[in-house]
Write an enzyme that holds these catalytic residues in place. Structure first.
Site, PDB file in Angstrom:
ATOM      1  N   GLU A  22      41.640  46.840  31.449  1.00 58.35           N
ATOM      2  CA  GLU A  22      42.161  47.779  32.456  1.00 58.35           C
ATOM      3  C   GLU A  22      43.644  47.495  32.661  1.00 58.35           C
ATOM      4  OE1 GLU A  22      39.250  47.140  35.833  1.00 58.35           O
ATOM      5  OE2 GLU A  22      38.367  46.023  34.189  1.00 58.35           O
ATOM      6  N   HIS A  68      38.578  48.542  43.791  1.00 62.00           N
ATOM      7  CA  HIS A  68      38.638  49.832  43.101  1.00 62.00           C
ATOM      8  C   HIS A  68      38.663  51.047  44.035  1.00 62.00           C
ATOM      9  CE1 HIS A  68      38.479  47.746  39.417  1.00 62.00           C
ATOM     10  NE2 HIS A  68      37.181  47.599  39.295  1.00 62.00           N
ATOM     11  N   HIS A  80      38.744  52.627  33.715  1.00 62.33           N
ATOM     12  CA  HIS A  80      37.769  51.535  33.706  1.00 62.33           C
ATOM     13  C   HIS A  80      36.703  51.750  32.635  1.00 62.33           C
ATOM     14  CE1 HIS A  80      35.373  48.246  35.055  1.00 62.33           C
ATOM     15  NE2 HIS A  80      36.017  48.096  36.201  1.00 62.33           N
TER      16      HIS A  80
END
Ligand code: GLA
Length: 391
Positions: free
Chosen positions: A357, A148, A219
């Site tokens: 996601e 991420h 997210h």
């Protein structure tokens, strides 16, 4: 002389009236905003986001529509904080799990609640990739891999609010060349738009001045029975995916694209999320539950494609996901451990939320056969995802 004086007086009067009208208009907008938030006890409070980080001001903005849907978004990580929709009995329900106080985000280790993650959402294997023969090294913040966007990804920075009205807000973030190891000055823009038919659309855009990789997603952690209402395992899920990308023990795709048929990953028909999650399956073991990328069946026209439909078993709230992305990460909150304080002083307990996601496949920069995530200077990365609510 007298004539010039009169013209001057008229001009001053005109300016004063203009200002007064401007003030009146501003006051009208303010009043409209205040009255639009009809359930101040349910939605996040703007005062809890009056803060700053790295010299940039943090705030909370609201989107509303005539059907009673209300959304709160902060520019810290361009995060979705509250999303309030009516359930089957008309009860207003916040379906976003996470904190509604900036102070919690500042102290928390889990940085992703509701956030836009980037520059590269999900994992890059061995925290490195090669572009035009040059190796780029990233922070290994998830075992040997980068997750991420690294140590301080787009979820943990303050975005600029460019424009805002009752139905839409646009935010941007300028990521510097070399930030978190990625090449190129990248400008990312995200627009959230709430429609009158209860769709929250997220439009993403990015440009760079050097060849780089980009993969942006949102997210959000959802619980369609209402945040803080317990397990999501009885929700029903349908995914428009005949294939998925199996992973190794560190959750990096092996590179294979496997059929879901005959496996616990077959959600092609509406299926209760928890019905097979405990099966003796190596992929479920690696993920500690569901934490895989599904390969969306391609749309006919390359436009917004149906990706997923989830139903809250108690609330009857239905969320549909449409996207231009080729994949979607389905994650069942397997790493949630009650370690963070969320809304109402509750804890983020195990599997009390799920994430969908939309994305390019994890580790694409190291997987030449996966759809490319490379962005060249002069080109614009542009993608969209819609979360649509009904009951
Ligand atoms: C994604 C990942 C998961 C986990 C969460 C955040 O969904 O795939 O493994 O890291 O983000 O906790």
């Amino acid at each position: 002389m007298k004539k010039t004086f009169l013209i001057l007086i008229a001009a001053v009067n005109f300016l004063i009236m203009g200002c007064q009208n401007g003030n009146k208009q501003e006051a009208a907008t303010e009043t409209k905003k205040d009255t639009a938030i009809s359930n101040p006890t349910l939605i996040a409070n703007a005062n809890d986001f009056k803060d700053s980080l790295d010299g940039k001001a943090i705030s909370l903005v609201y989107l509303t529509n005539k059907s009673g849907v209300q959304v709160a978004i902060t520019n810290y990580g361009a995060r979705l904080i509250s999303l309030i929709v009516p359930d089957k009995n008309g009860k207003l329900t916040d379906v976003i799990v996470g904190s509604d106080k900036m102070v919690e985000f500042k102290s928390g280790k889990e940085g992703y609640f509701g956030a836009v993650v980037g520059r590269y959402a999900n994992r890059i294997g061995h925290a490195s990739f090669v572009l035009d023969g040059k190796k780029y090294s990233l922070a290994a913040n998830n075992g040997p891999n980068s997750l991420h966007g690294g140590l301080k990804g787009f979820a943990s920075v303050v975005w600029t609010i460019n424009s805002q009205n009752d139905s839409s807000v646009q935010l941007s973030y300028a990521s510097k060349d070399g930030e978190e190891g990625y090449p190129g000055n990248l400008t990312a823009k995200v627009r959230y738009t709430l429609s009158s038919s209860n769709e929250l659309k997220i439009d993403y855009e990015a440009t760079t001045d050097k060849k780089t990789v980009v993969n942006l997603t949102n997210h959000s952690y959802f619980n369609l029975n209402g945040q803080g209402s317990g397990s999501i395992l009885q929700h029903t899920l349908q995914l428009n995916a005949d294939h998925y990308t199996p992973v190794d023990s560190t959750l990096i795709p092996t590179g294979n694209i496997d059929a879901v048929a005959g496996t616990p990953f077959d959600f092609t028909k509406p299926t209760v999320i928890g019905s097979r999650i405990g099966e003796d399956n190596i992929q479920l073991k690696y993920g500690k539950g569901y934490d895989q990328n599904f390969v969306l069946n391609p749309s006919k026209n390359g436009e917004l494609n149906f990706a997923a439909r989830v139903t809250g078993d108690q609330s009857g709230i239905v969320m549909e996901v449409y996207t231009k992305e080729p994949g979607i990460q389905f994650y069942t909150g397997n790493f949630m451990q009650g370690a963070h304080t969320i809304k109402g002083g509750k804890k983020d307990d195990y599997r009390t939320a799920f994430c969908l996601e939309t994305q390019h496949y994890p580790d694409s920069p190291n997987k030449p056969k996966f759809p490319s995530t490379i962005l060249e200077p002069g080109k614009t990365y542009a993608t969209s995802t819609v979360y649509k609510f009904s009951k």
